[in-house]
Design a protein around this motif. Structure first.
Motif, PDB file in Angstrom:
ATOM      1  N   GLN A  44       0.854  -1.184   0.000  1.00 32.49           N
ATOM      2  CA  GLN A  44       0.000   0.000   0.000  1.00 32.49           C
ATOM      3  C   GLN A  44       0.894   1.238   0.000  1.00 32.49           C
ATOM      4  OE1 GLN A  44      -3.441  -0.156  -0.034  1.00 32.49           O
ATOM      5  NE2 GLN A  44      -3.124  -2.349  -0.261  1.00 32.49           N
ATOM      6  N   ASN A  45       0.570   2.213  -0.825  1.00 29.10           N
ATOM      7  CA  ASN A  45       1.346   3.449  -0.871  1.00 29.10           C
ATOM      8  C   ASN A  45       1.023   4.326   0.327  1.00 29.10           C
ATOM      9  OD1 ASN A  45       3.016   5.499  -1.686  1.00 29.10           O
ATOM     10  ND2 ASN A  45       1.779   6.102  -3.444  1.00 29.10           N
ATOM     11  N   VAL A  46       2.041   4.954   0.893  1.00 25.01           N
ATOM     12  CA  VAL A  46       1.859   5.911   1.980  1.00 25.01           C
ATOM     13  C   VAL A  46       2.221   7.307   1.485  1.00 25.01           C
ATOM     14  CG1 VAL A  46       2.565   6.591   4.304  1.00 25.01           C
ATOM     15  CG2 VAL A  46       2.238   4.171   3.769  1.00 25.01           C
ATOM     16  N   SER A  47       3.469   7.489   0.997  1.00 26.72           N
ATOM     17  CA  SER A  47       3.878   8.829   0.579  1.00 26.72           C
ATOM     18  C   SER A  47       4.784   8.863  -0.647  1.00 26.72           C
ATOM     19  CB  SER A  47       4.569   9.553   1.746  1.00 26.72           C
ATOM     20  OG  SER A  47       5.778   8.892   2.070  1.00 26.72           O
ATOM     21  N   SER A  91       3.790   0.567   2.763  1.00 28.51           N
ATOM     22  CA  SER A  91       3.668  -0.522   3.730  1.00 28.51           C
ATOM     23  C   SER A  91       3.373  -1.826   3.010  1.00 28.51           C
ATOM     24  CB  SER A  91       2.579  -0.230   4.760  1.00 28.51           C
ATOM     25  OG  SER A  91       1.317  -0.174   4.144  1.00 28.51           O
ATOM     26  N   ASN A 116       6.382  -1.342   7.549  1.00 28.64           N
ATOM     27  CA  ASN A 116       6.569  -0.038   6.908  1.00 28.64           C
ATOM     28  C   ASN A 116       7.964   0.024   6.302  1.00 28.64           C
ATOM     29  OD1 ASN A 116       4.016   1.186   7.674  1.00 28.64           O
ATOM     30  ND2 ASN A 116       4.816   1.070   9.741  1.00 28.64           N
TER      31      ASN A 116
END
Length: 160
Positions: A44-47, A91, A116
């Protein structure tokens, strides 16, 4: 008859230098290990800037524990994100349930079901090539000019 098995990451975060290519990710299982087990995962993309995140080759897959194996390792690609930031993060999440497990085995997720991953910009990347080689002193003027060039050339595309 088999007992209980718990599956989890061996750590809660991994830090890599941007441009490292990939980092090792280890998943372990505790309890009964006398059977083959397959457990899925997703990134999953965070930033990470979306267009650079989309360039990741694998965003989901399967960890395979062979009969008797207590851990398994895979290499996870670290995205190269040249946008003006200090770090980019994503993550890796273990699926809630295994993909493949014998019917007489009870399995569960352990406490570390999310890992992460942080990629840290190096000095050369952060300043977009100024100060390369790294022992050259970077002036405030150089940084401001690089920042303006970056905003004009890169940022408008990275945020779309």
């Amino acid at each position: 008859d088999h007992g209980l098995t718990a599956v989890e990451f061996t750590q809660d975060e991994v830090v890599a230098s941007e441009g490292a290519g990939s980092v090792p990710v280890v998943v372990r299982r505790a309890g009964d290990t006398n059977f083959r087990l397959e457990w899925g995962w997703k990134i999953q993309n965070v930033s990470v800037a979306p267009r650079f995140f989309q360039q990741l080759m694998e965003k989901e897959g399967t960890f395979v524990f062979e009969d008797g194996g207590a851990s398994t390792t895979m290499q996870v690609e670290v995205p190269f994100d040249p946008t003006w930031n200090a770090e980019a993060a994503f993550s890796i999440q273990l699926d809630p349930k295994p993909k493949s497990v014998p019917s007489n085995v009870k399995v569960m997720l352990g406490g570390q079901s999310i890992l992460n991953v942080y990629s840290i910009n190096g000095k050369q990347n952060f300043f977009l090539g100024i100060g390369d080689p790294p022992d050259i002193e970077v002036t405030v003027r150089d940084m401001v000019l690089a920042f303006w060039k970056h905003n004009y050339n890169e940022l408008q595309f990275a945020t779309k």
